[in-house]
Design an enzyme around this catalytic site. Structure first.
Site, PDB file in Angstrom:
ATOM      1  N   ASP A 277     -15.241  -3.419  -1.957  1.00  0.00           N
ATOM      2  CA  ASP A 277     -14.859  -3.181  -0.563  1.00  0.00           C
ATOM      3  C   ASP A 277     -16.136  -2.996   0.238  1.00  0.00           C
ATOM      4  O   ASP A 277     -16.884  -2.033   0.007  1.00  0.00           O
ATOM      5  CB  ASP A 277     -13.978  -1.943  -0.454  1.00  0.00           C
ATOM      6  CG  ASP A 277     -12.756  -2.027  -1.367  1.00  0.00           C
ATOM      7  OD1 ASP A 277     -12.294  -3.152  -1.610  1.00  0.00           O
ATOM      8  OD2 ASP A 277     -12.290  -0.977  -1.835  1.00  0.00           O
TER       9      ASP A 277
ATOM     10  N   ASP B  90       0.855  -1.185   0.000  1.00  0.00           N
ATOM     11  CA  ASP B  90       0.000   0.000   0.000  1.00  0.00           C
ATOM     12  C   ASP B  90       0.888   1.230   0.000  1.00  0.00           C
ATOM     13  O   ASP B  90       1.750   1.382   0.882  1.00  0.00           O
ATOM     14  CB  ASP B  90      -0.907   0.019   1.233  1.00  0.00           C
ATOM     15  CG  ASP B  90      -1.970  -1.071   1.191  1.00  0.00           C
ATOM     16  OD1 ASP B  90      -1.997  -1.834   0.205  1.00  0.00           O
ATOM     17  OD2 ASP B  90      -2.768  -1.152   2.146  1.00  0.00           O
TER      18      ASP B  90
END
EC number: 5.3.1.16
Length: 255
Positions: A129, A8
């Site tokens: 998500d 990330d």
């Protein structure tokens, strides 16, 4: 089942968020290229990148790091975060990314997902998500009323390569995957499902194997690798071994 290490990116660094909260950031490395090469050397067959700045701001803040990682690796790289236009998706594909992950636009511009899937077969992934079963967008900052399962059904016939489903409540917590949600998602999807969120130990990875026949073909692992709770090379070997043995027995031996 493919184990996919995650990097990330936030301001060019390698970080992890807790449940998607930008105020709860842990920095793991200032050199994401070196980190990517490390995962490759440990046996990774694919790398998962998330542009956290892009997801939040919709701007390609980490392009230099993304391009450097893609150029340095021999394995396929996929990227999600802030990809909200046809031009942006095609720019990323042209720079060498194997797959581009579309999240927010799947809600806001579903026709764009379909067009890209037709233009680039096998290279477009939808990222779903979910928080309490409903889809979150724009870096998990906004909550929609769309059910994650409905979105999976909608895009299963659109020609996408896969669905990545992230359980926000478990992401970055090391508390274990949401197996029931994954099972439901796999049953709703006609394309492969990649699990993300909650992996904290080897037993968590092994717990996913019974879902493989349903279509859960991969799992993204982040914090557990960085914290040393899971060794990537050992995990890859263990999942291969578990296919030949009773999964519960193998999990008990490793835990």
């Amino acid at each position: 089942m493919e184990i996919i290490p995650a990097i990330d990116l936030l301001d060019g660094a390698c970080v992890r968020l807790h449940q998607g909260d930008y105020d709860q950031v842990t920095r793991f490395s200032e050199d994401p290229v070196a980190q990517a090469l490390s995962w490759q050397s440990q046996g990774a067959t694919r790398l998962h990148l998330v542009d956290l700045d892009g997801a939040k701001r919709g701007e390609p803040i980490n392009d230099a790091a993304v391009r450097a990682i893609t150029a340095a690796l021999d394995i396929p790289v996929q990227l999600g975060g802030g990809v909200r236009s046809l031009e942006r998706a095609e720019e990323l594909i042209s720079c060498g990314l194997d797959r581009v992950i579309l999240g927010t636009v799947a809600i806001e511009q579903p026709e764009l997902v379909q067009e890209l899937a037709q233009r680039h077969p096998g290279r477009i992934v939808v990222g779903i998500d979910a928080n309490d079963g409903r889809v979150a967008t724009r870096g998990w900052i906004e909550q929609s009323d769309v059910l994650a399962t409905d979105l999976a059904k909608q895009f299963s016939a659109a020609g996408i390569a896969a669905i990545i489903t992230t359980d926000i409540a478990t992401d970055g917590t090391l508390a274990g995957p949401n197996l029931e949600a994954l099972r439901t998602m796999a049953q709703c999807s006609a394309v492969p499902v990649i699990a993300s969120g909650g992996i904290g130990c080897m037993a968590d990875l092994l717990s996913l194997l019974p879902l493989e026949p349903l279509g859960v073909t991969g799992v993204i692992v982040g914090r557990a690798l960085y914290d040393g709770r899971v060794d990537l090379a050992e995990a890859i070997a263990a999942l291969g071994e578990a296919r030949l043995q009773d999964v519960t027995a193998v999990a008990a031996d490793i835990a």
